[in-house]
Structures are given as structure tokens and as C-alpha cells.
Design an enzyme around this catalytic site. Structure first.
Site, short mmCIF file in Angstrom:
data_model
loop_
_atom_site.label_atom_id
_atom_site.label_comp_id
_atom_site.label_asym_id
_atom_site.label_seq_id
_atom_site.Cartn_x
_atom_site.Cartn_y
_atom_site.Cartn_z
N GLU A 1 0.65 -1.18 -0.10
CA GLU A 1 -0.09 0.01 -0.08
C GLU A 1 0.64 1.22 -0.13
O GLU A 1 0.47 2.30 -0.36
CB GLU A 1 -0.90 -0.04 1.46
CG GLU A 1 -2.06 -0.88 1.16
CD GLU A 1 -1.73 -2.47 1.49
OE1 GLU A 1 -0.49 -2.44 1.91
OE2 GLU A 1 -2.46 -3.45 1.67
N PHE B 1 -11.37 -7.09 14.06
CA PHE B 1 -10.46 -7.63 13.22
C PHE B 1 -10.10 -6.68 12.49
O PHE B 1 -10.92 -6.00 11.47
CB PHE B 1 -10.71 -9.03 12.56
CG PHE B 1 -9.71 -9.64 11.51
CD1 PHE B 1 -8.47 -9.89 12.10
CD2 PHE B 1 -9.91 -9.47 10.32
CE1 PHE B 1 -7.68 -10.47 11.26
CE2 PHE B 1 -8.99 -9.82 9.27
CZ PHE B 1 -7.76 -10.22 9.84
N GLN B 2 -8.69 -6.25 11.88
CA GLN B 2 -8.32 -5.34 11.05
C GLN B 2 -9.04 -4.06 11.35
O GLN B 2 -9.29 -3.04 10.37
CB GLN B 2 -8.36 -5.87 9.76
CG GLN B 2 -7.46 -6.78 9.41
CD GLN B 2 -7.30 -7.39 7.98
OE1 GLN B 2 -8.36 -7.15 7.18
NE2 GLN B 2 -6.20 -7.86 7.55
N LYS C 1 -17.58 -1.10 5.95
CA LYS C 1 -18.29 -2.28 5.09
C LYS C 1 -19.64 -2.21 4.70
O LYS C 1 -20.18 -2.43 3.67
CB LYS C 1 -17.48 -3.43 5.27
CG LYS C 1 -17.44 -4.51 4.32
CD LYS C 1 -16.74 -5.66 4.79
CE LYS C 1 -16.71 -6.80 3.60
NZ LYS C 1 -16.20 -7.98 4.03
N MET D 1 24.11 8.78 2.61
CA MET D 1 23.97 10.17 3.15
C MET D 1 24.14 10.16 5.03
O MET D 1 24.82 11.09 5.33
CB MET D 1 22.42 10.47 2.93
CG MET D 1 22.21 11.78 3.34
SD MET D 1 23.41 13.18 2.59
CE MET D 1 22.36 13.72 1.46
C1 TPP Z 1 11.97 5.72 5.55
C2 TPP Z 1 13.43 6.53 5.87
N1 TPP Z 1 14.15 5.78 6.71
C3 TPP Z 1 15.21 6.34 6.96
C4 TPP Z 1 15.67 7.66 6.52
C5 TPP Z 1 17.05 8.34 6.93
N2 TPP Z 1 17.66 8.35 5.85
C6 TPP Z 1 17.99 9.62 4.93
S1 TPP Z 1 19.21 9.50 3.88
C7 TPP Z 1 19.35 7.87 4.14
C8 TPP Z 1 20.36 7.04 3.47
C9 TPP Z 1 19.75 6.58 2.15
O1 TPP Z 1 20.57 5.52 1.57
P1 TPP Z 1 20.48 5.08 0.01
O2 TPP Z 1 19.09 4.94 -0.27
O3 TPP Z 1 21.43 4.10 -0.03
O4 TPP Z 1 21.04 6.32 -0.74
P2 TPP Z 1 22.48 7.12 -0.79
O5 TPP Z 1 22.49 7.97 0.44
O6 TPP Z 1 23.53 6.17 -0.36
O7 TPP Z 1 22.81 7.62 -2.13
C10 TPP Z 1 18.66 7.47 5.32
C11 TPP Z 1 18.75 6.03 6.00
C12 TPP Z 1 14.71 8.17 5.67
N3 TPP Z 1 15.14 9.47 5.11
N4 TPP Z 1 13.52 7.62 5.17
#
Ligand code: TPP
Lengths: 208, 630
Positions: B100, B162-163, B212, B540
Site C-alpha cells: 500500500e 479484526f483489522q 463495509k 547520506m
Molecule cells: C524511510 C526512511 N528511513 C530512514 C531515513 C533516513 N535516511 C536519510 S538518507 C538515508 C540514506 C539513504 O541511503 P540510500 O538510499 O542508499 O541512498 P544514498 O544516500 O546512499 O545515495 C537514510 C537512512 C529516511 N530518509 N527515510
């Protein structure tokens, strides 16, 4: 892209070599004189909202306050002369930009018909029920009379009284009752209308 | 997508001629018996047409009335009546998503590309909670989305059935508006209203929770055309006096800058904004959602400002004496610390949402109204142009001083601009991600839609792709939701014109959050090309650890990642891999040429970092160009 072969980062003058602006803003994003550093102090005021009387509207409004970290002192809701409407009265304590935000964010909630901050001369009242020890019933009675209150219940161990008034009066009365030993207090929070001909809420014609 | 008019190949498998009573019941979950207390659907007869009209039919009729062509969703117990009504809807097709969250992101991207509400659908409980990330994303980015969720029958609500999840409660803070449908006679209008509200003024997500019993009860009431409730009104035109004042401020400025936000794109004000900037020679920076509002190859373009914005955009927005900000909410990723944000500037703020005015940055000239209308008003009110020759020259100097030139390995030759020349680079050097972004940009048309996950790759996709058209940059700006990339590419693909390309730049971490949606792209044969900029890390986070946590790389490096090309093949997509500069041109071309979904696993230089950078709450004018500046 360029022909740079060094390892990390980008070329260009370092931070300390750059032009700098002269001014500053404060935490509310308002430009300030860096010497004077004016912050807006919080202010206590009453916001009144007329809303459609539908399920969930109170939850929406109170959720909005907590989510946006608006500092609210009290919130009351009840019916109005029109069964389809309810009036929400909120006492907030915020710096001016915050009060403006409270009004604007409330206005965006779909069932909200009208929102405004009431003037200082608005008629704002609160009810309090105070339960004190009954050791000195005459004195309790005297203080109650003095504040124009009413005794709701007088038993061998406790006396419970009711008072209405503006916030200041209620605060003062509660202080006066402290000497008897306060057991419990229930306050309603303020509810208010604008004074005289001034409208508390302006209902657009198409909603009347 | 399942289009009952066109009878796709999968139709037989999806709709067995003789449904068994249990066919659609949720698989053996405890207490599942309880949820189907309502009358068994009449499965014995073939004469489906004799079925009386129900609340579910009214919901679907409301979709048709609103002009919906495609719905993204996942089936389940409480939403089954609505799906059943969709079975007969020839004009509304359905894309069955794997999760979803994917449905919500796809709907969001659909909204971003078309400007019309995207629709997602899910069952109660886990279906609805799985939508939450996508709804929150749409809310942050003001994308028009209508979410329809199943709910347990009204008489079970509040009993922890449920749900059962309080979907209205859960989504109140992340929707523009939401409703619990209370009767079959009104449910069609509830859905119509949800469309109107999602679209009206500042767009955003709305939700209708559909118990529902409401969807199964008979009704003869047809939904009306979408109209917003009486209590809602949107100001289209700004106050004329305020416009005069703003025009004077702009005309009298020495160092004006236009800051174009997402509202310019959403408000369809790109032409007005471009004309205004050109006419008065005012440099234009954009926010991240504002990318595409102004052509980045134009002389006046400063590109994106903010945390990872260009040095020149941040210098100009810091030094400006008059900031004309249009359709932006001054997010902290844009402003850095507000104390140092455009501190010498008179701010003219155009926004359709009055609550954005002076929320984060005080507006000296608040102009509440629709971006295109207000820009027309402002253009008409300008008696003179500011004298910007010197200032435009200063901005050009900054462009020279702070070029977005990433370091590349020693090349044999480096000729001119245009398509980067891969053959010039040594084969044993890992590929720079920026190079790949530029190569894909060069190999595609200007109207190509780019979607992304969240992380370094997202920033490189902002910085090194030259955006020239609105609605071609689709990303998770405000929420920053990893996993957005692939499902949004699916939504964008469904929304985009057939001759438009859709590419997704993803990170290995982000891709792993929603890569199951590849099955949808394969099943529906959707032509999307995903470039996984694979650094075997959530890069990042690693960059921040290196900069701010003494390089203590806790939980940010992946000791093992799958081979994404092989993974793609397993899902039924085409898989490619780029390991060196030499591979880039041919592989990019082959992947883009694939008719259907393709995934390119790009082994990028894992040490590459994103710069410029303004640390959270920092001073934009003091952006770091390398770690040493932080
Ligand atoms: C759902 C979610 N969980 C955690 C984060 C924290 N976060 C921000 S950037 C990042 C790294 C993303 O890694 P990747 O997709 O491999 O991209 P890269 O930075 O290596 O290009 C994380 C964990 C986020 N933005 N979104």
C-alpha cells in the site's frame, strides 16, 4: 564537470572568504536590528472559533494545537443558538506571530466557519468548583459570598462551592480558599463573547 | 493495468468464472471468521448486472464523476465491496500494487505529474496504516491525493474488531481533510468532496474511510460533482494595495532574487514566473519542489538553494535585498537557520495558503492568492524594472567562483560540454555518480520525468540533471521518505505521456525499501528505467557520520547487498550493470531503450559525498564545499 582530479568536495572560496550580509533575523524569522535583538514576548489572549457541529471537530482542533506546539491554557467547546454550530474558545499564550498562526491554522480546518482573536474587553467567564476541608465552615461561607459564589454541598468533612468570573477573579478566589485546605479543584476554562454589537463570529451569508 | 474494457491477458487469472466463496477471504488469520458477518455476497448467480446499487457503486460513480482514470491499490477484506464495484467500471482502471505504501506514492506521483488527484485504495487496518507514509509525503509536498480506505462495519467500530484501526484518527494530522463515511446515501458525495478538497487552493491529500456496511448498503443516490464545503474559501487574487507595495519593493531593489517554490509548479505559474524574471532581469533560485519552475540552463538560473543547493543560489539568497518568494513554505532545509536567511531582504511572499505567510520567515509584503494570478497582478503593477546589471554580474561571478565541478579521475582528454566522454576515464576507477546523472540526462529528452529515493543519490539527481520543464522532477521533498523512487516512477509512468521517458535514480538503501514494486512494473509492462546508484551503504547517513560523528559508521554500511540486476531479472524486469566508465554510454542507452522496466545496478564510487552542504540550522552563505569547511 571539469578536469579536477583532487579527491573530495567542490572548488571555490572558503566560508570565511565570502561576502557577508549585514542583518539578522530572530527565531520568528523577523528582521531585527542586531544591536537591539527584539524578541516578541508571549501574550495571553482569547481565540474564538465557530465550527460546524460534527463528530471529530474537537479532536481535529486539539490535535492541531498539540502538533504545532501552540501553548494553550484552556479550551472549551459547546453548542450555540444554532444546533449545527458549536463555539470553541481557546486561551493561548504565544508571541504575536504564534497567535497569528493559531488563527490561520484553525481557519484551515474544514469545519471551521470563522476564527478570530477577541478584544481585551470581551466578556470572558470561567466556572470553578472547589472542594475544601470543612473545619471552618463559616469562614468558607464568607469567602464564597465575597466572591459571589454558591455553596453546592456542605458536609461534616468537606464544603464544595461554585464560583464564576473572569480568570483573575477565579485565580484570586482559589488563593483565598487555600487557607482552608483545598482538596480538589475543577475549572472549566474560559468561554467568551465579544462585547456589545461586536460579533464574536462573522458567519458568511451562504452559511446562515 | 487492469482495464476491463481492454481485457488484458491477466483477466482470466484474476477473475475466475466461478468464484469460490473463500476466494477473497483473507488467508488463515486468527479470528478471521468474525469479519465477514455481513451477508455473504451473492456468488451463485451469473447475472451480476441485476445487483442493486450500493454505497460502493456510489464511491465508484464518484470516481468517474471526478474524471479518475486510474486507481492504485491493494485488495483486502473491508475494501472488497468497492473493488467489486470497480469490476464493472469500464472507465476506471486499477493498478494492483505490491504494497500500500507503493500505492500511495504512485498516486502522489500521478498527482505531481498530472496536477490532478491521484487515487489510492487500501483495506482497513494494515492496509490503511501502510498508506500512512505515502499520505504524509503527499501532505508535506502538497500533492493532490485521494485515499480510500476500507473500514470494519460501523457496528464493530470501537470494538477492536479484526483489522480495525482508527484510520481517521491516524491520518488527521497528515491529511488536508478526512471523513468517516456514515451512510450509503452520502458516501458518494463524501468521495466527491474529498476530490474537491484535494484539488482546491493549496492541494493536498484527503481520505475517506469506508465502513463495509456503508459500501454494501443499497442506495439510489448518485454523487454530485466535486464541490468544496461551504466553510472553505480560497483567495485567488491578492489585495491590490499589497501588490502595489510589493511591486515598488521589487522595482526599487538593488539585489533582487526570485525564489520559486513548489507552488509555482502546482499553481501552473511557470510561464508567468519565467516571463517576470526575464522581463525584469531578476535571477531565479528554486526550492527543491520548485525545480522545473525555471529552466536551469538559463543565464538567470541559480538553480536550487538550501542545504545542498548551489553555492551561487545560496550566495544570492543570502545577499539579496529583496526576495520575491512564490509558493514556498520556507522549509528549514531551504532556509538553514532563519537568523541568517536572507537577513537583508525585504520579503515579498506570494502564497495561496495564508497560514504560510510569516510562519517561518516574516513577509514584509504578504500576497495571498494563486501564484499565476498574483504574478500577473504584480507584473501589471511594475512601473519600472530594478536596475540589476551589476547584481546579475555578481551572480554570474558566483557561478564562476562556485562551479558544481565534481572531482573526476585523470582523463585523457576533457572536451567541451555536452555528453560527457566516458572513454576518457581510466577503467579501474569507480564511476562518479554525478557522471551517471549527467550521462542519463544527455541521453534523454527534456521532458523526461525523474523520480528519486532519498539520500545522496537524490541530491546528485537535483544537482547534476538540468531541469527545464515543470512536473519533470518528482521526489519526496518534505518527508524525505526512502522508498519513494520506484513506486513514484510507476505512478509517473501511468500519468506521463507515452512519448515521455520516466527514469528513477535510487540509492541501494532506498531501493531495498520498495523494490517489490518491480513486480508491478513487470506485470503492467511499464517503461521505467531505474538507476540504482549503488554505494553499498546508506550513503547520506555515512556522510553525516563522517562529518559529525567522528566517522563512527554505525548501521550505515551494508556488508551485503543483492545484485540488483539479477534481482530485477527475477522480478521480470531487465537487469543491467555499470562497473566502470566504459560501461556507461552503452549501458545507459540499452537500459533506456528497453521497452518495459529496466534496472541498472551502478557501482559508484562509495567515497563520493554531496557538496555544497549547509549543516542543519546553519548559515546558507557559509555553505561547506568539502568536509574541511564543516
Ligand atoms: C524511510 C526512511 N528511513 C530512514 C531515513 C533516513 N535516511 C536519510 S538518507 C538515508 C540514506 C539513504 O541511503 P540510500 O538510499 O542508499 O541512498 P544514498 O544516500 O546512499 O545515495 C537514510 C537512512 C529516511 N530518509 N527515510
Amino acid at each position: 564537470m571539469s578536469g579536477r582530479y583532487d579527491q573530495q568536495g567542490l572548488p571555490g572560496p572558503a566560508p570565511e572568504e565570502r561576502q557577508r550580509p549585514r542583518g539578522r533575523r530572530n527565531a520568528q524569522g523577523i528582521r531585527i536590528d542586531p544591536e537591539a535583538e527584539a524578541e516578541h514576548p508571549p501574550r495571553r489572549t482569547v481565540i474564538s472559533a465557530l465550527v460546524e457541529h460534527e463528530p471529530g471537530v474537537l479532536a481535529r482542533v486539539s490535535g492541531l494545537f498539540s502538533r504545532r506546539q501552540f501553548n494553550i491554557e484552556s479550551l472549551t467547546v459547546a453548542d450555540t443558538q444554532n444546533d449545527d454550530w458549536a463555539r470553541i474558545t481557546v486561551v493561548v499564550e504565544e508571541p504575536d506571530p504564534g497567535i497569528d498562526q493559531v488563527e490561520k491554522q484553525l481557519a484551515k480546518v474544514v469545519p471551521v466557519i470563522h476564527v478570530r482573536e477577541l478584544e481585551a474587553d470581551a466578556l470572558a467567564r470561567e466556572l470553578v468548583v472547589v472542594k475544601v476541608d470543612a473545619d471552618r465552615p463559616e469562614e468558607v461561607h464568607a469567602i464564597t459570598e465575597m466572591y459571589g459564589g454558591k455553596t453546592l454541598d456542605a458536609g461534616p468533612r468537606t464544603v464544595t462551592v461554585e464560583l464564576t468570573g473572569d480568570e483573575q477573579k477565579i485565580d484570586d478566589a482559589i488563593d483565598a480558599f487555600r487557607q482552608f485546605g483545598i482538596r480538589e479543584i475543577a475549572r472549566t476554562g474560559q468561554t467568551a463573547l465579544a462585547r456589545g454589537e461586536t460579533k464574536t463570529a462573522v458567519v458568511p451569508d451562504h452559511l446562515k | 493495468m487492469t482495464d476491463h474494457g481492454a481485457v488484458p491477458e491477466f483477466d482470466d487469472a484474476e477473475h475466475p468464472a466461478e468464484p469460490t466463496p473463500d476466494a477473497d477471504a483473507p488467508s488463515p488469520e486468527p479470528e478471521a471468521g468474525d469479519e465477514d458477518r455481513d451477508p455473504e455476497p451473492d456468488t451463485g448467480t451469473d447475472e451480476a448486472t441485476e445487483r442493486a446499487s450500493t454505497g460502493a457503486d456510489a464511491v465508484v460513480a464518484a470516481l468517474s464523476t471526478a474524471g479518475v482514470e486510474t486507481v492504485f491499490g491493494v485488495q483486502g477484506g473491508a475494501i472488497m465491496p468497492v473493488y467489486d464495484a470497480l469490476y464493472d467500471a469500464d472507465d476506471v482502471s486499477h493498478v494492483t500494487m505490491a504494497h500500500e505504501q507503493g500505492a500511495a506514492h504512485a498516486a502522489d506521483a500521478y498527482g505531481a505529474v498530472t496536477g490532478d488527484p491521484g487515487v489510492c485504495m487500501a483495506t482497513s487496518g494494515p492496509g490503511a496504516t501502510n498508506l500512512v507514509t505515502g499520505i504524509a509525503d503527499a501532505d508535506m509536498d502538497s500533492e493532490p491525493v485521494v485515499a480510500l480506505t476500507g473500514q470494519v462495519p460501523s457496528d464493530l467500530v470501537g470494538n477492536d474488531a479484526f483489522q480495525e484501526t482508527d484510520t481517521v484518527g491516524v491520518t488527521t494530522p497528515i491529511t488536508k481533510s478526512n471523513t468517516f463515511a456514515s451512510s450509503a446515501d452520502e458516501v458518494g458525495d463524501d468521495v466527491s468532496t474529498a476530490f474537491a478538497l484535494a484539488n482546491d487552493g493549496r492541494q493536498g491529500p484527503t481520505l475517506v474511510d469506508l465502513p463495509k456496511d456503508v459500501t454494501t448498503t443499497e442506495t439510489t443516490v448518485d454523487p454530485s460533482e466535486p464541490v468544496v464545503p461551504d466553510t472553505v474559501s480560497v483567495q485567488e487574487r491578492a489585495d491590490d494595495d499589497a501588490v502595489e507595495g510589493a511591486a515598488d519593493a521589487v522595482a526599487g531593489a538593488d539585489r533582487p532574487v526570485i525564489l520559486a517554490g513548489g507552488g509555482v509548479v502546482k499553481g501552473g505559474a511557470t510561464d508567468e514566473l519565467r516571463a517576470f524574471a526575464r522581463e525584469h532581469e531578476i535571477p531565479v533560485a528554486t526550492t527543491m519542489p520548485g525545480i522545473g519552475a525555471f529552466p536551469e540552463d538559463h543565464d538567470l538560473a541559480l538553480e536550487m538553494a538550501g542545504m545542498h543547493g548551489t553555492g551561487y543560489a545560496n550566495m544570492a539568497t543570502t545577499m539579496t535585498d529583496c526576495l520575491l518568494a512564490v509558493g514556498t513554505r520556507f522549509d528549514d532545509r531551504l532556509t538553514g537557520g532563519v537568523d541568517s536567511f536572507a537577513p537583508d531582504a525585504t520579503v515579498v511572499h506570494v502564497d495561496i495558503d495564508p497560514a504560510e505567510i510569516s510562519k517561518n520567515v516574516e513577509a514584509d509584503h504578504p500576497l495571498v492568492g494563486d501564484a499565476s494570478t498574483v504574478l500577473d497582478q504584480l507584473a501589471a503593477a511594475m512601473d519600472a524594472s530594478p536596475d540589476t546589471d551589476e547584481w546579475v554580474g555578481q551572480c554570474a561571478d558566483w557561478k564562476t567562483e562556485y562551479p558544481m565541478d565534481y572531482a573526476v579521475p585523470a582523463a585523457d582528454s576533457d572536451e567541451g560540454d555536452g555528453a560527457p566522454d566516458a572513454s576518457a576515464f581510466p577503467d579501474d576507477e569507480p564511476v562518479k555518480p554525478q557522471f551517471v546523472v549527467e550521462a542519463v540526462d544527455a541521453a534523454t529528452d527534456d521532458d523526461t520525468v525523474v523520480t528519486t529515493g532519498v539520500g545522496q543519490h537524490q541530491m546528485w539527481a537535483c544537482q547534476y540533471w538540468t531541469y527545464t520543464e515543470p512536473r519533470t522532477w518528482v521526489s519526496s521533498h518534505g518527508l524525505g521518505a526512502m522508498g519513494y523512487g520506484l513506486p513514484s516512477a510507476i505512478g509517473a509512468r501511468v500519468a506521463a505521456d507515452d512519448d515521455q521517458s520516466v527514469v528513477c535514480f535510487d540509492g541501494d538503501g532506498s531501493f531495498l525499501m520498495t523494490c517489490q514494486e518491480l513486480v508491478v512494473a513487470a506485470r503492467e509492462n511499464l517503461d521505467v528505467t531505474v538507476f540504482v546508484l549503488n554505494n553499498e551503504a546508506i550513503g547520506m547517513v555515512k556522510q553525516w557520520q563522517d562529518a559529525f560523528f567522528d566517522g563512527r559508521r554505525m548501521a550505515s554500511e551494508y556488508p551485503w547487498v543483492p545484485e540488483f540486476d539479477a534481482l530485477a531479472e527475477a522480478f521480470g524486469a531487465d537487469g543491467f550493470r555499470i562497473e566502470s566508465y566504459d560501461d556507461v554510454p552503452d549501458t545507459v542507452e540499452a537500459a533506456l531503450a528497453t521497452d518495459g522496466p529496466a534496472v541498472v545496478d551502478v557501482y559508484i564510487d562509495p567515497t563520493e559525498e554531496v557538496y555544497p552542504m549547509v549543516p542543519s540550522g546553519g548559515d546558507n552563505g557559509q555553505f561547506a564545499l568539502s568536509e574541511g569547511h564543516l
